[in-house]
Design an enzyme around this catalytic site. Sequence first.
Site, PDB file in Angstrom:
ATOM      1  N   ASP A   1      -6.301   4.934  -7.394  1.00 28.37           N
ATOM      2  CA  ASP A   1      -5.376   5.963  -6.916  1.00 28.37           C
ATOM      3  C   ASP A   1      -6.110   7.064  -6.148  1.00 28.37           C
ATOM      4  O   ASP A   1      -5.962   8.252  -6.434  1.00 28.37           O
ATOM      5  CB  ASP A   1      -4.582   6.533  -8.110  1.00 28.37           C
TER       6      ASP A   1
ATOM      7  N   LYS B   1       7.240   0.821  -6.573  1.00 24.73           N
ATOM      8  CA  LYS B   1       8.404   0.935  -7.464  1.00 24.73           C
ATOM      9  C   LYS B   1       9.696   1.154  -6.671  1.00 24.73           C
ATOM     10  O   LYS B   1      10.341   2.198  -6.750  1.00 24.73           O
ATOM     11  CB  LYS B   1       8.212   2.071  -8.488  1.00 24.73           C
TER      12      LYS B   1
HETATM   13  O1  6AU Z   1      -4.944   4.784 -15.696  1.00 26.58           O
HETATM   14  P1  6AU Z   1      -4.317   5.937 -14.972  1.00 26.58           P
HETATM   15  O2  6AU Z   1      -3.544   6.860 -15.890  1.00 26.58           O
HETATM   16  O3  6AU Z   1      -5.273   6.690 -14.103  1.00 26.58           O
HETATM   17  O4  6AU Z   1      -3.292   5.309 -13.909  1.00 26.58           O
HETATM   18  C1  6AU Z   1      -2.231   4.514 -14.273  1.00 26.58           C
HETATM   19  C2  6AU Z   1      -1.590   3.889 -13.066  1.00 26.58           C
HETATM   20  C3  6AU Z   1      -0.937   4.883 -12.133  1.00 26.58           C
HETATM   21  C4  6AU Z   1       0.542   4.818 -12.465  1.00 26.58           C
HETATM   22  O5  6AU Z   1       1.357   4.984 -11.318  1.00 26.58           O
HETATM   23  C5  6AU Z   1       0.698   3.391 -13.002  1.00 26.58           C
HETATM   24  O6  6AU Z   1      -0.569   3.007 -13.506  1.00 26.58           O
HETATM   25  N1  6AU Z   1       1.685   3.256 -14.111  1.00 26.58           N
HETATM   26  C6  6AU Z   1       2.715   2.285 -14.022  1.00 26.58           C
HETATM   27  C7  6AU Z   1       2.783   1.256 -13.012  1.00 26.58           C
HETATM   28  C8  6AU Z   1       1.684   0.390 -12.716  1.00 26.58           C
HETATM   29  O7  6AU Z   1       3.802   0.961 -12.487  1.00 26.58           O
HETATM   30  C9  6AU Z   1       3.682   2.232 -15.009  1.00 26.58           C
HETATM   31  C10 6AU Z   1       3.551   3.017 -16.168  1.00 26.58           C
HETATM   32  O8  6AU Z   1       4.323   2.909 -17.104  1.00 26.58           O
HETATM   33  N2  6AU Z   1       2.509   3.878 -16.256  1.00 26.58           N
HETATM   34  C11 6AU Z   1       1.578   4.019 -15.250  1.00 26.58           C
HETATM   35  O9  6AU Z   1       0.661   4.818 -15.420  1.00 26.58           O
HETATM   36  O10 6AU Z   1      -1.175   4.434 -10.805  1.00 26.58           O
END
Ligand code: 6AU
Length: 452
Positions: A233, A288
């Site tokens: 990200d 999404k």
């Molecule tokens: O490990 P992080 O917290 O740095 O990043 C988590 C990534 C982010 C969120 O947009 C995504 O996962 N995400 C999603 C997705 C993949 O759709 C769903 C969710 O429930 N929680 C979440 O964090 O890019």
Amino acid sequence: MDSRQHYILQRIIELNCFKEGKFTLKNGSESNYYINLRNLIREPEVIKVICELIYDKINFLSWKDFVICGLPYAGIPYAQGYSIIYNTPSVFLRKEQKKHGMNNMIDGLEGLDKKKVLLIDDVITSGSSNQESLVHFEKEKLEVIGTIVIMDRRIENTGLIENVNSLFKLEDLLQYNSYRKANLLQETQLLSSKTEESRKSYGERVGLSNNKMFNFLLNLMEEKKSNLAVSLDYTSLKQIYKVLSVIGEHIVIVKLHMDIIEDFDMDLCSQIVKLSKDLKFVIFEDRKFSEIGSIFQKQYQGGMYRISEWANLVNFHLISGDSNIQLFDKIYNPEDQAGLLVAQMSNKGNLFSKDYTNQVIEIGKRYPSVCGFISQKKIAGNEFLYLTPGIGISKEGDNLDQQYKSPQQALIIDGTDIIIVGRNITQSKSIIKSTLLYKELGWNSYLLSLRK
Ligand code: 6AU
């Protein structure tokens, strides 16, 4: 604690450098723990990572212009490693005075223009060896600016020794050890209490769905021995390219949020696609989609990002119904594209309910383009993939709404297939090391989950 620190604590335990029981220490006192780090030196990678941690400590303390010296014998490998990696002169302290020649206690001093010395040792228990060595440096008019030890196991800091800084304290090791034990216990409990049919391996599931991406990913995971998706990200596509060139071979999916990119460039995007083919990973745009059909089509195929031209995977919220996935089913390329439905979320306060999740599963079953779900658990059969975000080994969140769970929890207990790791990799000190750590944790947890 970053992933390099975790890695060292993990190796300390795995290489039997830490034992619990009743022990008498060098200074005669009794202890419930025994620490002897000697086994660490047989692993060059461990020495390298310890040297990196020493380097960070030295920078933090702003120590400059010193020669480095390992206290005999245990400190020597690290001091020499540091000297070579960070181009720092070193001197050598003997354990016993030389009986011939110049009768030296310290070698390497001749012609040395530095006046400060930094000492390295592996474990400090009382500090007596450290104290004993000081006299030799005083004699040579060298100022000891401080000592860095790998493990400080002093019960109390008597204040007798100045400027001793440690990479780890005994409490860090004990804490890590109990965290590890708790995880192992959780794993064993799960394995012994598993009554449901045993989990099928990725390889055994190939062919359970006609979706080509489903089968491709299962084969890819087996081939790479990796179930790691990394969420890069970043706001720079150049940075994403750079990181992918290093970690691409270890992951199966890279997840992107193209709408946060500040230097978007279609050519660079094509280069990432090329890289994904060379290093064998799949590109997942975490857009999404959740619009009315006609807007979805424009978002997917048009605009500046033209997602359909480079993304293998895209995902959908079904809050607006199934119109987006219905359309996707008609326009996607089944050879190398597929859709994922968001069925559960990781963040605090989300509005997902059991009923909603069940409706998402039912819709998923109707569309051949759907290869799996974004979910916190395995929520349906083996013919779908379950991708779980919110993964991290330290259980803290991100000070906002994100909640993390360990790869063990996700893969063994919750039965998912692919872990999505974001900032626990991108914001760690070494992206490659944390990628390898999560790859290993993910794969080992998967293997454990296969045991009956
Ligand atoms: O490990 P992080 O917290 O740095 O990043 C988590 C990534 C982010 C969120 O947009 C995504 O996962 N995400 C999603 C997705 C993949 O759709 C769903 C969710 O429930 N929680 C979440 O964090 O890019």
